[in-house]
Design a protein around this motif. Structure first.
Motif, PDB file in Angstrom:
ATOM      1  N   ALA A 121      -6.937   6.363   3.735  1.00  0.00           N
ATOM      2  CA  ALA A 121      -6.536   7.141   2.564  1.00  0.00           C
ATOM      3  C   ALA A 121      -7.259   8.487   2.531  1.00  0.00           C
ATOM      4  N   PHE A 122      -8.566   8.495   2.791  1.00  0.00           N
ATOM      5  CA  PHE A 122      -9.311   9.755   2.792  1.00  0.00           C
ATOM      6  C   PHE A 122      -8.800  10.669   3.905  1.00  0.00           C
ATOM      7  N   GLY A 123      -8.586  10.083   5.082  1.00  0.00           N
ATOM      8  CA  GLY A 123      -8.072  10.890   6.188  1.00  0.00           C
ATOM      9  C   GLY A 123      -6.713  11.482   5.888  1.00  0.00           C
ATOM     10  N   SER A 124      -5.844  10.685   5.259  1.00  0.00           N
ATOM     11  CA  SER A 124      -4.467  11.120   4.998  1.00  0.00           C
ATOM     12  C   SER A 124      -4.369  12.132   3.872  1.00  0.00           C
ATOM     13  N   PHE A 125      -5.035  11.852   2.746  1.00  0.00           N
ATOM     14  CA  PHE A 125      -4.799  12.629   1.526  1.00  0.00           C
ATOM     15  C   PHE A 125      -5.876  13.656   1.209  1.00  0.00           C
ATOM     16  N   LEU A 157      -8.077  12.029  -4.158  1.00  0.00           N
ATOM     17  CA  LEU A 157      -7.060  11.795  -3.138  1.00  0.00           C
ATOM     18  C   LEU A 157      -5.688  12.344  -3.528  1.00  0.00           C
ATOM     19  N   VAL A 158      -5.370  12.315  -4.821  1.00  0.00           N
ATOM     20  CA  VAL A 158      -4.001  12.659  -5.231  1.00  0.00           C
ATOM     21  C   VAL A 158      -3.887  14.033  -5.875  1.00  0.00           C
ATOM     22  N   ARG A 161      -6.539  19.674   4.338  1.00  0.00           N
ATOM     23  CA  ARG A 161      -7.569  20.695   4.537  1.00  0.00           C
ATOM     24  C   ARG A 161      -7.825  20.987   6.007  1.00  0.00           C
ATOM     25  N   LEU A 162      -7.089  20.354   6.898  1.00  0.00           N
ATOM     26  CA  LEU A 162      -7.421  20.430   8.318  1.00  0.00           C
ATOM     27  C   LEU A 162      -7.247  21.836   8.875  1.00  0.00           C
ATOM     28  N   ASP A 173      -2.642  -1.339   1.634  1.00  0.00           N
ATOM     29  CA  ASP A 173      -3.038  -0.064   2.244  1.00  0.00           C
ATOM     30  C   ASP A 173      -2.703   1.052   1.263  1.00  0.00           C
ATOM     31  N   TYR A 174      -3.718   1.862   0.882  1.00  0.00           N
ATOM     32  CA  TYR A 174      -3.481   2.849  -0.169  1.00  0.00           C
ATOM     33  C   TYR A 174      -2.510   3.941   0.268  1.00  0.00           C
TER      34      TYR A 174
END
Length: 300
Positions: free
Chosen positions: A106-110, A251-252, A115-116, A230-231
């Motif tokens: 979830a942290f990686g995705s959202f 996250l959101v 911010r990548l 899975d979030y």
């Protein structure tokens, strides 16, 4: 007192012994180390003479560790593995190398993915690798420099930590769902809607029961509704209009800002814990790892 130089076997002979014991073959050990079978046999024989103990039983096309050899092999293997890991850590510190960040999906995705590009623009010389897992990894054992973890710092005595976000939770829905079923404006109205439940298998996470309790009420038919473990899939289901879920602000918030998610009711659950970037106390961070850590904190 005799010095360690005279008491301990040479590093070369220990490396040969470790390979021969692991492979149960002088020939295979020689192949791995770039030596002849005769050179391996000579090194082992010299080690046995120095220690005054027989380390191998020689058999046709195979060698087996003796009881003494097995004990010594276990200690040598452990010692060499520690030396190798320390050497790798020092090499990475000297060269910079890549930086691995362990985090939830979830942290990686959202949090990280949106911010990548900013990360690449601001730290162009850093090779970042994001390693996600269902559970919090032991980054000391895994040799990972940085991790993101939810909780309180006193629960991680072996780590330094810096705060990224407080845990704040509120319900979110997708525009399609709200167009079809309407926007619940009160907690009582929300209880009548389709709720999507996160069944977190490894990390502790507040659920709908706790959110409703924090609002001074209880959820009837708490077992009703879609359940997902899975979030990332929970949020995908919400955006597809399948129902309303709990949203973790850090996250959101970008999905809310873009209109892909809509906050539901005014009530926010604040748990008093937070999300932190952590790193081991027993290792120095490389220059690049420090840059990644400081960049993460600057986004908070």
């Amino acid at each position: 007192m005799r010095s360690l130089r005279h008491l301990l076997p040479s590093a070369g002979s220990l490396i040969v012994f470790e390979a021969a014991g692991r492979l149960s073959s002088f020939t295979a050990a020689g192949r791995e180390l770039g030596m002849t079978q005769a050179a391996v046999s000579y090194a082992v024989r010299g080690l046995e003479e120095q220690l005054g103990a027989k380390l191998f039983q020689r058999r046709h096309r195979q060698v087996l560790l003796t009881e003494a050899g097995e004990r010594f092999h276990a200690d040598v293997s452990l010692g060499l593995s520690h030396i190798r890991k320390s050497a790798e850590d020092l090499r990475l510190q000297a060269t910079g190398g890549h930086v691995t960040l362990a985090a939830s999906t979830a942290f990686g995705s959202f949090w990280m993915m949106p911010r990548l590009q900013q990360f690449r623009d601001e730290l162009p010389g850093v090779d970042l690798r994001i390693q996600t897992a269902d559970r919090d990894l032991d980054i000391i054992a895994e040799g990972i420099p940085l991790g993101v973890r939810g909780g309180v710092p006193r629960d991680w005595p072996d780590y330094h930590s810096l705060s990224l976000a407080d845990e704040e939770i509120f319900p979110v829905a997708g525009p399609n769902y709200l167009a079809k079923f309407g926007l619940p404006e009160t907690v009582a109205e929300l209880a009548m809607h389709r709720l999507i439940h996160l069944e977190e298998p490894y990390r502790e996470a507040p659920n709908w029961d706790e959110w409703f309790a924090s609002a001074g009420t209880s959820l009837r038919n708490a077992e009703r509704g879609l359940r997902i473990n899975d979030y990332a899939l929970v949020i995908q289901a919400v955006m597809e209009g399948q129902g309303i879920s709990l949203g973790w602000r850090h996250l959101v918030e970008r999905l809310v800002a873009s209109g892909l998610l809509v906050p539901v009711t005014d009530h926010v659950l604040r748990t008093g814990i937070g999300f932190h970037v952590i790193w081991p106390k027993n290792r120095e961070l490389s220059d690049n790892a420090r840059k990644v850590r400081d960049w993460l904190v600057a986004q908070a």
